[in-house]
Every structure is written in C-alpha cells, then in structure tokens.
Write a protein that holds these residues in place. Structure first.
Motif, PDB file in Angstrom:
ATOM      1  N   SER A  98       0.833  -1.208   0.000  1.00  0.00           N
ATOM      2  CA  SER A  98       0.000   0.000   0.000  1.00  0.00           C
ATOM      3  C   SER A  98       0.865   1.254   0.000  1.00  0.00           C
ATOM      4  O   SER A  98       0.545   2.239  -0.677  1.00  0.00           O
ATOM      5  CB  SER A  98      -0.967   0.001   1.194  1.00  0.00           C
ATOM      6  N   VAL A  99       1.967   1.225   0.754  1.00  0.00           N
ATOM      7  CA  VAL A  99       2.889   2.365   0.761  1.00  0.00           C
ATOM      8  C   VAL A  99       3.536   2.530  -0.621  1.00  0.00           C
ATOM      9  O   VAL A  99       3.617   3.641  -1.156  1.00  0.00           O
ATOM     10  CB  VAL A  99       3.980   2.195   1.833  1.00  0.00           C
ATOM     11  N   LEU A 100       3.995   1.431  -1.198  1.00  0.00           N
ATOM     12  CA  LEU A 100       4.676   1.489  -2.486  1.00  0.00           C
ATOM     13  C   LEU A 100       3.746   1.968  -3.601  1.00  0.00           C
ATOM     14  O   LEU A 100       4.158   2.757  -4.466  1.00  0.00           O
ATOM     15  CB  LEU A 100       5.250   0.117  -2.837  1.00  0.00           C
ATOM     16  N   ASP A 101       2.506   1.510  -3.589  1.00  0.00           N
ATOM     17  CA  ASP A 101       1.541   1.965  -4.600  1.00  0.00           C
ATOM     18  C   ASP A 101       1.275   3.462  -4.439  1.00  0.00           C
ATOM     19  O   ASP A 101       1.198   4.205  -5.429  1.00  0.00           O
ATOM     20  CB  ASP A 101       0.229   1.185  -4.478  1.00  0.00           C
ATOM     21  N   TRP A 102       1.125   3.902  -3.195  1.00  0.00           N
ATOM     22  CA  TRP A 102       0.902   5.324  -2.922  1.00  0.00           C
ATOM     23  C   TRP A 102       2.106   6.149  -3.374  1.00  0.00           C
ATOM     24  O   TRP A 102       1.948   7.250  -3.923  1.00  0.00           O
ATOM     25  CB  TRP A 102       0.661   5.512  -1.421  1.00  0.00           C
ATOM     26  N   HIS A 103       3.293   5.631  -3.162  1.00  0.00           N
ATOM     27  CA  HIS A 103       4.532   6.343  -3.490  1.00  0.00           C
ATOM     28  C   HIS A 103       4.545   6.814  -4.940  1.00  0.00           C
ATOM     29  O   HIS A 103       4.793   7.995  -5.224  1.00  0.00           O
ATOM     30  CB  HIS A 103       5.726   5.413  -3.221  1.00  0.00           C
ATOM     31  N   HIS A 104       4.251   5.919  -5.875  1.00  0.00           N
ATOM     32  CA  HIS A 104       4.353   6.266  -7.290  1.00  0.00           C
ATOM     33  C   HIS A 104       3.377   7.361  -7.700  1.00  0.00           C
ATOM     34  O   HIS A 104       3.705   8.213  -8.531  1.00  0.00           O
ATOM     35  CB  HIS A 104       4.112   5.023  -8.159  1.00  0.00           C
ATOM     36  N   SER A 105       2.195   7.367  -7.122  1.00  0.00           N
ATOM     37  CA  SER A 105       1.174   8.330  -7.528  1.00  0.00           C
ATOM     38  C   SER A 105       1.245   9.648  -6.774  1.00  0.00           C
ATOM     39  O   SER A 105       0.572  10.610  -7.156  1.00  0.00           O
ATOM     40  CB  SER A 105      -0.227   7.727  -7.333  1.00  0.00           C
ATOM     41  N   ASN A 106       2.046   9.719  -5.734  1.00  0.00           N
ATOM     42  CA  ASN A 106       2.059  10.891  -4.879  1.00  0.00           C
ATOM     43  C   ASN A 106       3.463  11.449  -4.656  1.00  0.00           C
ATOM     44  O   ASN A 106       3.861  12.388  -5.341  1.00  0.00           O
ATOM     45  CB  ASN A 106       1.382  10.547  -3.543  1.00  0.00           C
ATOM     46  N   LEU A 107       4.207  10.876  -3.726  1.00  0.00           N
ATOM     47  CA  LEU A 107       5.523  11.414  -3.411  1.00  0.00           C
ATOM     48  C   LEU A 107       6.433  11.442  -4.634  1.00  0.00           C
ATOM     49  O   LEU A 107       7.079  12.457  -4.918  1.00  0.00           O
ATOM     50  CB  LEU A 107       6.179  10.591  -2.291  1.00  0.00           C
ATOM     51  N   ARG A 108       6.496  10.346  -5.373  1.00  0.00           N
ATOM     52  CA  ARG A 108       7.387  10.297  -6.526  1.00  0.00           C
ATOM     53  C   ARG A 108       6.941  11.253  -7.627  1.00  0.00           C
ATOM     54  O   ARG A 108       7.756  11.966  -8.205  1.00  0.00           O
ATOM     55  CB  ARG A 108       7.498   8.865  -7.066  1.00  0.00           C
ATOM     56  N   ARG A 109       5.659  11.285  -7.905  1.00  0.00           N
ATOM     57  CA  ARG A 109       5.164  12.165  -8.967  1.00  0.00           C
ATOM     58  C   ARG A 109       5.439  13.624  -8.617  1.00  0.00           C
ATOM     59  O   ARG A 109       5.873  14.409  -9.461  1.00  0.00           O
ATOM     60  CB  ARG A 109       3.673  11.931  -9.194  1.00  0.00           C
ATOM     61  N   GLY A 110       5.178  14.001  -7.363  1.00  0.00           N
ATOM     62  CA  GLY A 110       5.432  15.374  -6.953  1.00  0.00           C
ATOM     63  C   GLY A 110       6.906  15.719  -6.972  1.00  0.00           C
ATOM     64  O   GLY A 110       7.303  16.799  -7.448  1.00  0.00           O
ATOM     65  N   SER A 111       7.737  14.807  -6.480  1.00  0.00           N
ATOM     66  CA  SER A 111       9.179  15.025  -6.439  1.00  0.00           C
ATOM     67  C   SER A 111       9.753  15.194  -7.841  1.00  0.00           C
ATOM     68  O   SER A 111      10.494  16.147  -8.121  1.00  0.00           O
ATOM     69  CB  SER A 111       9.860  13.847  -5.727  1.00  0.00           C
ATOM     70  N   VAL A 112       9.416  14.275  -8.723  1.00  0.00           N
ATOM     71  CA  VAL A 112       9.958  14.313 -10.083  1.00  0.00           C
ATOM     72  C   VAL A 112       9.509  15.571 -10.819  1.00  0.00           C
ATOM     73  O   VAL A 112      10.316  16.264 -11.450  1.00  0.00           O
ATOM     74  CB  VAL A 112       9.536  13.053 -10.867  1.00  0.00           C
ATOM     75  N   GLU A 113       8.235  15.893 -10.731  1.00  0.00           N
ATOM     76  CA  GLU A 113       7.711  17.062 -11.450  1.00  0.00           C
ATOM     77  C   GLU A 113       8.340  18.353 -10.936  1.00  0.00           C
ATOM     78  O   GLU A 113       8.700  19.240 -11.718  1.00  0.00           O
ATOM     79  CB  GLU A 113       6.191  17.119 -11.307  1.00  0.00           C
ATOM     80  N   TYR A 114       8.493  18.450  -9.626  1.00  0.00           N
ATOM     81  CA  TYR A 114       9.071  19.665  -9.049  1.00  0.00           C
ATOM     82  C   TYR A 114      10.557  19.787  -9.376  1.00  0.00           C
ATOM     83  O   TYR A 114      11.017  20.822  -9.883  1.00  0.00           O
ATOM     84  CB  TYR A 114       8.871  19.675  -7.532  1.00  0.00           C
ATOM     85  N   ILE A 115      11.325  18.745  -9.106  1.00  0.00           N
ATOM     86  CA  ILE A 115      12.775  18.823  -9.278  1.00  0.00           C
ATOM     87  C   ILE A 115      13.153  18.924 -10.754  1.00  0.00           C
ATOM     88  O   ILE A 115      14.047  19.701 -11.128  1.00  0.00           O
ATOM     89  CB  ILE A 115      13.457  17.621  -8.597  1.00  0.00           C
ATOM     90  N   PHE A 116      12.464  18.165 -11.605  1.00  0.00           N
ATOM     91  CA  PHE A 116      12.781  18.222 -13.037  1.00  0.00           C
ATOM     92  C   PHE A 116      12.556  19.622 -13.589  1.00  0.00           C
ATOM     93  O   PHE A 116      13.406  20.170 -14.299  1.00  0.00           O
ATOM     94  CB  PHE A 116      11.924  17.215 -13.803  1.00  0.00           C
ATOM     95  N   ASN A 117      11.432  20.221 -13.247  1.00  0.00           N
ATOM     96  CA  ASN A 117      11.097  21.526 -13.799  1.00  0.00           C
ATOM     97  C   ASN A 117      11.721  22.690 -13.052  1.00  0.00           C
ATOM     98  O   ASN A 117      11.545  23.851 -13.440  1.00  0.00           O
ATOM     99  CB  ASN A 117       9.574  21.684 -13.844  1.00  0.00           C
ATOM    100  N   SER A 118      12.463  22.390 -11.989  1.00  0.00           N
ATOM    101  CA  SER A 118      13.202  23.416 -11.261  1.00  0.00           C
ATOM    102  C   SER A 118      14.656  23.494 -11.700  1.00  0.00           C
ATOM    103  O   SER A 118      15.403  24.350 -11.210  1.00  0.00           O
ATOM    104  CB  SER A 118      13.143  23.150  -9.748  1.00  0.00           C
ATOM    105  N   GLY A 119      15.074  22.587 -12.579  1.00  0.00           N
ATOM    106  CA  GLY A 119      16.459  22.644 -13.022  1.00  0.00           C
ATOM    107  C   GLY A 119      16.959  21.453 -13.807  1.00  0.00           C
ATOM    108  O   GLY A 119      17.736  21.593 -14.748  1.00  0.00           O
TER     109      GLY A 119
END
Length: 236
Positions: A98-119
């Motif tokens: 349940s944690v791993l499934d949540w990770h991909h749709s939430n923490l990972r998606r937010g992290s990647v989108e923010y960091i990628f588009n910040s530099g």
C-alpha cells in the motif's frame, strides 16, 4: 546466476536497488546507464527494457524493470535477506504494498515534477517549466504531510510503525533525498515543517549504514553539475 543491475546514481529508484543489494550482501554487476547521453533510449537498451527506463535487472534469463517489483524480487529470490525488508506475514506485506503503490502516484510524482522543472530539465536540453514545478511542489508538500501524519506511526521509527526498515522505507527515503540536488534553501524550506520526516530519513540512513550514504555520495556532485548547467543556461 549472475545478477546485472542497470542503474544511474542520479535516479532515486536506482539508488534504492543499489543500496538494497549492498546492504544484503547480494553480489551483482553494476552497469551504469548515462542518462544525459540518452543511453536508456537506444535500441540496444530497449532489448533489455522496452520501457527504456532504469533501473532494470537481469538475473540469468530473467529480466525485470520497475524498482518496486525489483526490490520485491530481490527480497524474495536471494537467501539471507532479513524478514523485516519484505515480511513473510501476508498482512504486513500488504501494508508495504500500500505504501509502495501510494509512493508512485504521490511522493514520486510530486518530487519528479518539481525537481525536473526546477532545473534538471536543463540537463536534457529542455526548458524549465515554473508552472509545472509549482504543481509538483504542491503535490510533494502534500505527500510529505501524509508521511508525517499517516505513514509514520507511534509504534516505531519507520513507516507503518515498524521497528526496522522495509523496502518501502528505502524507496521513499531515496525519493526524499533527491531534494539535495536543488537549491539548498529550497530543499531546507520544503523539509523544515516536517520534523518527523527528517527524523525518519536519519533513522533510515543509520539503519542502512554505510550503504545509504555511500550510494548517495553522488548527489553533491550532481548538484554542482546541475548548478553549472543552470548558470550557463542563464547566460545564453
């Protein structure tokens, strides 16, 4: 059977797989895929993973992509891996899933989108997108709040209230560590309101020492390279 691990240390999921192998004494051959040279997009790599993404493992004739699936496989296929990483108890396993499934749709998606588009976009010859970065940051903050208020519980120092780390702790902690490649003030500002998250990351580092810090030693180098690219881009 020889285990080959196709990774790049800049990739959060790659680091999780590398750390897991090192921490559990799993012998492997590390094959670095140069993302800035687009080696993951080549026809040769597509024969290993048609999705053209890392990490990927090849174990004999068996090929497997997707970091969560890889961690589950490694914990299940190799003898000597401690039960706390991926418990035999079906209920505890389900909670980890349940944690791993949540990770991909939430923490990972937010992290990647923010960091990628910040530099990071600049490293791939793409423009930064402030609007997308802002959207990613909002999801990242909401995800950190969910870890703080829900996934971290009073029973123990790790996710789900566990007393020892699981593959979920490893996957999510590597994600949070990616904040170290952005401007230090921005990274500190994002984490400053989440004291339990900061403490959990430190607990995870200590529990997987020295391998966690060893694999993450690449991040300061990546940060310097990224800063140089951003500075060069701003002068162009």
């Amino acid at each position: 059977m020889e285990l080959k691990v196709y990774v790049n240390p800049f990739s959060q999921p790659s680091r999780a797989v590398l750390i897991f192998c090192k921490a559990n004494g799993i012998a492997f051959e590390e094959v670095t895929i140069e993302l800035d040279k687009m080696q993951h997009k080549t026809p040769e790599f597509a024969e290993i993973n048609p999705m053209k993404q890392i990490p990927v493992i090849v174990h004999g004739d068996f090929k497997l992509s997707e970091s969560h699936a890889i961690l589950i496989y490694l914990a299940s296929a190799f003898p000597g891996v401690a039960d706390h990483w991926y418990p035999t108890d079906v209920c505890k396993r389900a909670k980890i899933h349940s944690v791993l499934d949540w990770h991909h749709s939430n923490l990972r998606r937010g992290s990647v989108e923010y960091i990628f588009n910040s530099g990071v976009a600049i490293a791939f010859g793409l423009p930064m997108d402030p609007k997308a970065a802002d959207q990613g940051k909002k999801l990242l903050l909401a995800s950190l709040e969910m870890i703080e208020s829900y996934w971290l519980q009073k029973d123990g120092p790790f996710l789900l209230g566990n007393t020892q780390p699981s593959i979920a702790d490893l996957a999510l902690a590597c994600e949070v560590m990616q904040l170290e490649v952005i401007d230090e003030k921005d990274g500190d500002s994002i984490l400053s309101s989440y004291k339990k998250v900061q403490e959990w990351v430190e607990n995870t580092k200590k529990a997987i020492a020295p391998y966690f810090d060893e694999v993450h030693s690449f991040l300061p180098v990546a940060k310097q390279m990224l800063n140089e690219l951003i500075a060069k881009s701003s002068k162009a």
